[in-house]
Design a protein around this motif. Structure first.
Motif, short mmCIF file in Angstrom:
data_model
loop_
_atom_site.label_atom_id
_atom_site.label_comp_id
_atom_site.label_asym_id
_atom_site.label_seq_id
_atom_site.Cartn_x
_atom_site.Cartn_y
_atom_site.Cartn_z
N ALA A 50 -20.27 0.97 -10.82
CA ALA A 50 -19.81 0.69 -9.45
C ALA A 50 -18.37 1.13 -9.26
O ALA A 50 -17.55 1.05 -10.18
N LYS A 51 -18.08 1.60 -8.04
CA LYS A 51 -16.68 1.84 -7.68
C LYS A 51 -16.17 0.58 -6.99
O LYS A 51 -16.94 -0.11 -6.32
N ILE A 52 -14.88 0.32 -7.14
CA ILE A 52 -14.32 -0.88 -6.50
C ILE A 52 -12.99 -0.54 -5.81
O ILE A 52 -12.12 0.11 -6.40
N SER A 53 -12.88 -0.94 -4.55
CA SER A 53 -11.61 -0.81 -3.82
C SER A 53 -11.18 -2.20 -3.36
O SER A 53 -11.94 -3.16 -3.51
N ALA A 54 -9.97 -2.27 -2.83
CA ALA A 54 -9.44 -3.58 -2.43
C ALA A 54 -8.86 -3.50 -1.02
O ALA A 54 -8.39 -2.44 -0.59
N CYS A 55 -8.91 -4.63 -0.32
CA CYS A 55 -8.36 -4.69 1.04
C CYS A 55 -7.73 -6.06 1.26
O CYS A 55 -8.35 -7.08 0.95
N THR A 56 -6.51 -6.08 1.76
CA THR A 56 -5.86 -7.37 2.04
C THR A 56 -5.24 -7.35 3.44
O THR A 56 -5.02 -6.28 4.01
N LEU A 57 -4.96 -8.55 3.93
CA LEU A 57 -4.31 -8.63 5.24
C LEU A 57 -2.89 -8.06 5.15
O LEU A 57 -2.42 -7.41 6.07
N ALA A 58 -2.22 -8.31 4.03
CA ALA A 58 -0.84 -7.84 3.89
C ALA A 58 -0.50 -7.57 2.43
O ALA A 58 -1.14 -8.12 1.55
N TYR A 59 0.49 -6.70 2.20
CA TYR A 59 0.99 -6.55 0.84
C TYR A 59 2.47 -6.86 0.79
O TYR A 59 3.21 -6.62 1.74
N LYS A 60 2.87 -7.44 -0.32
CA LYS A 60 4.28 -7.77 -0.51
C LYS A 60 5.02 -6.48 -0.82
O LYS A 60 4.72 -5.81 -1.81
N ASP A 61 5.98 -6.15 0.04
CA ASP A 61 6.73 -4.92 -0.14
C ASP A 61 8.06 -5.26 -0.80
O ASP A 61 8.96 -5.81 -0.17
N TYR A 62 8.17 -4.95 -2.10
CA TYR A 62 9.37 -5.33 -2.86
C TYR A 62 10.54 -4.39 -2.59
O TYR A 62 11.65 -4.64 -3.02
N THR A 63 10.28 -3.29 -1.87
CA THR A 63 11.36 -2.32 -1.66
C THR A 63 12.25 -2.73 -0.49
O THR A 63 13.30 -2.15 -0.26
N ASP A 64 11.80 -3.70 0.31
CA ASP A 64 12.55 -4.07 1.51
C ASP A 64 13.48 -5.25 1.28
O ASP A 64 13.11 -6.17 0.59
#
Ligand SMILES: [Zn+2]
Length: 240
Positions: free
Chosen positions: A226-240
């Motif tokens: 199986a292939k697996i991908s991921a989806c979230t409402l938001a990602y934590k952006d550590y660069t900001d």
């Protein structure tokens, strides 16, 4: 959820409780399903992960599991309005936020999901004890919204949480890994799964990627092709 009786009930609710913006309490133009007024929505930072493969996000995830693609609706820097949205979504039992956000995001990413041949949507489960105390799993309405706008079926009650894990927020990376190790299991059920499924795991927020990776590893052990991908409402952006 568009039956005549439901629509009448929603109309009555809107008269009794006029819809207001979740952040600033200004009147909303139509219904509470808008969630935010245009001014507050303008403060949310949308990501372009459905267009561009983000190397930094993939690298964050690939430490543990190699996902095919990672989708995140919003970027989530410090002091961002997204943080407030997630708080209401996760802890205030406001199911409709997840559902509407998922419905909306499904329309945005639909063509990319089609090109990746995503076959099933799977919400990340929470432990039954947590579900009892919190009242609901916030990932389920989010997945329901995505499923409705993309026509991709969702699978619930297959992947389950074996371990009632501690909150990850105060743990360092090693402790997080230990905390999440073997946290998930798969129930023995016959599912109508194609020969080469492509599962999309749905979670609320992507920080280190350990939770999503542990879930993916669990599925991979049962379905190595199986292939697996991921989806979230938001990602934590550590660069900001
Ligand atoms: Zn507002």
């Amino acid at each position: 959820m568009n039956t005549p009786s439901w629509n009448i009930w929603r109309g009555v609710q809107d008269i009794l409780f006029p819809p207001v913006c979740l952040f600033c309490s200004e009147d909303l133009q139509y219904r509470k399903e808008e969630i935010l007024c245009p001014l507050c929505r303008a403060h949310l930072r949308y990501s372009d992960t459905h267009i561009v493969l983000h190397r930094d996000l993939m690298e964050r995830m690939n430490d543990y599991y190699s996902f095919e693609w990672v989708f995140c609706k919003y970027r989530f820097p410090n002091l961002s309005k997204v943080k407030e949205l997630i708080y209401h979504f996760k802890y205030k039992n406001l199911n409709y936020i997840g559902y509407i956000e998922g419905l909306h995001y499904g329309h945005i990413i639909q063509s990319k999901l089609l090109s990746l041949e995503i076959s099933h949507l799977i919400p990340i489960p929470i432990h039954w004890r947590k579900q009892l105390s919190r009242g609901y799993n916030q990932c389920i309405p989010l997945t329901q919204g995505l499923s409705e706008s993309t026509n991709i079926p969702m699978i619930v009650n297959w992947l389950y949480r074996k371990k009632n894990t501690k909150s990850q927020t105060k743990l360092n990376k090693t402790e997080r890994l230990q905390n999440m190790k073997n946290a998930f299991g798969l129930r023995r059920r016959n599912l109508a799964i194609t020969e080469q499924p492509h599962f999309l795991l749905i979670d609320d927020v992507l920080t280190t990627g350990i939770t999503l990776s542990e879930a993916a590893i669990c599925i991979h052990q049962r379905y190595p092709s199986a292939k697996i991908s991921a989806c979230t409402l938001a990602y934590k952006d550590y660069t900001d």
